[in-house]
Design a protein around this motif. Sequence first.
Motif, mmCIF file in Angstrom:
data_model
loop_
_atom_site.group_PDB
_atom_site.id
_atom_site.type_symbol
_atom_site.label_atom_id
_atom_site.label_comp_id
_atom_site.label_asym_id
_atom_site.label_seq_id
_atom_site.Cartn_x
_atom_site.Cartn_y
_atom_site.Cartn_z
ATOM 1 N N VAL A 112 0.852 -1.181 0.000
ATOM 2 C CA VAL A 112 0.000 0.000 0.000
ATOM 3 C C VAL A 112 0.890 1.234 0.000
ATOM 4 O O VAL A 112 1.849 1.301 0.769
ATOM 5 N N THR A 113 0.597 2.183 -0.870
ATOM 6 C CA THR A 113 1.308 3.450 -0.836
ATOM 7 C C THR A 113 0.281 4.570 -0.755
ATOM 8 O O THR A 113 -0.852 4.427 -1.208
ATOM 9 N N LYS A 114 0.679 5.679 -0.165
ATOM 10 C CA LYS A 114 -0.204 6.832 -0.026
ATOM 11 C C LYS A 114 0.463 7.997 -0.746
ATOM 12 O O LYS A 114 1.610 8.335 -0.476
ATOM 13 N N LEU A 115 -0.274 8.600 -1.672
ATOM 14 C CA LEU A 115 0.215 9.697 -2.488
ATOM 15 C C LEU A 115 -0.543 10.948 -2.084
ATOM 16 O O LEU A 115 -1.775 10.944 -2.052
ATOM 17 N N VAL A 116 0.165 12.035 -1.761
ATOM 18 C CA VAL A 116 -0.499 13.269 -1.340
ATOM 19 C C VAL A 116 0.041 14.443 -2.156
ATOM 20 O O VAL A 116 1.210 14.472 -2.524
ATOM 21 N N PRO A 117 -0.839 15.436 -2.432
ATOM 22 C CA PRO A 117 -0.344 16.632 -3.113
ATOM 23 C C PRO A 117 0.438 17.486 -2.122
ATOM 24 O O PRO A 117 0.146 17.513 -0.932
ATOM 25 N N VAL A 118 1.435 18.177 -2.629
ATOM 26 C CA VAL A 118 2.243 19.070 -1.801
ATOM 27 C C VAL A 118 2.324 20.418 -2.510
ATOM 28 O O VAL A 118 2.150 20.499 -3.725
ATOM 29 N N PRO A 119 2.581 21.490 -1.764
ATOM 30 C CA PRO A 119 2.694 22.797 -2.423
ATOM 31 C C PRO A 119 3.889 22.834 -3.367
ATOM 32 O O PRO A 119 4.861 22.115 -3.165
ATOM 33 N N PRO A 120 3.799 23.689 -4.391
ATOM 34 C CA PRO A 120 4.937 23.790 -5.307
ATOM 35 C C PRO A 120 6.147 24.349 -4.564
ATOM 36 O O PRO A 120 5.998 25.003 -3.527
ATOM 37 N N PRO A 121 7.323 24.124 -5.084
ATOM 38 C CA PRO A 121 8.511 24.682 -4.444
ATOM 39 C C PRO A 121 8.374 26.204 -4.316
ATOM 40 O O PRO A 121 7.840 26.866 -5.209
#
Length: 177
Positions: free
Chosen positions: A146-155
């Motif tokens: 199982v993997t969890k993918l999350v959005p992150v803010p741009p650099p």
Amino acid sequence: MASVGQELLDVPLPDMVAKLAMGIANAQAALDSNSVRTATILAETEIPVVLGVTQVIAADGTVSYTQADPVDVSLLQVGLMPTFYQFSEATIEVKMDIKTTTSRETNVKVTAEAKAGFSMWSASIKAEVSHNRKFGKEVNGTSRMVTKLVPVPPPARLEPQLIIVDNRPAPTESETP
């Protein structure tokens, strides 16, 4: 026959962990590459934008509007940012069910028969031996990754900084209320 402990040791857990890590690294590189391509497209795509509209209220109460000429700005400059993702969690779960069956069965059957008659003697012995030996082994295993993918803010350096330069003359004392 291998022992239950050996069966558990034979699970290639290090291989699973290494493959999961490499899979995540490759997927992360592909996600980052996609975000960079999206940022490039957003930076290269320009649209005309009116950056300011001035509303003037005259002394007689009439209102008029003036606008600056449209300026071509990139989609990145107007605030559209590419989405970046990162893997925040990875789990490997391995379940094994091991069933071993061993049985041994031995049957011995002896039958004796004797007959006596006038001047005749007869004897018969009948023996039956059976032997049954059974081995069984059943191994069931399941694994789940199982993997969890999350959005992150741009650099932070990707987002343009807004700098406002106000060249209007400062109000004089007579103009301040």
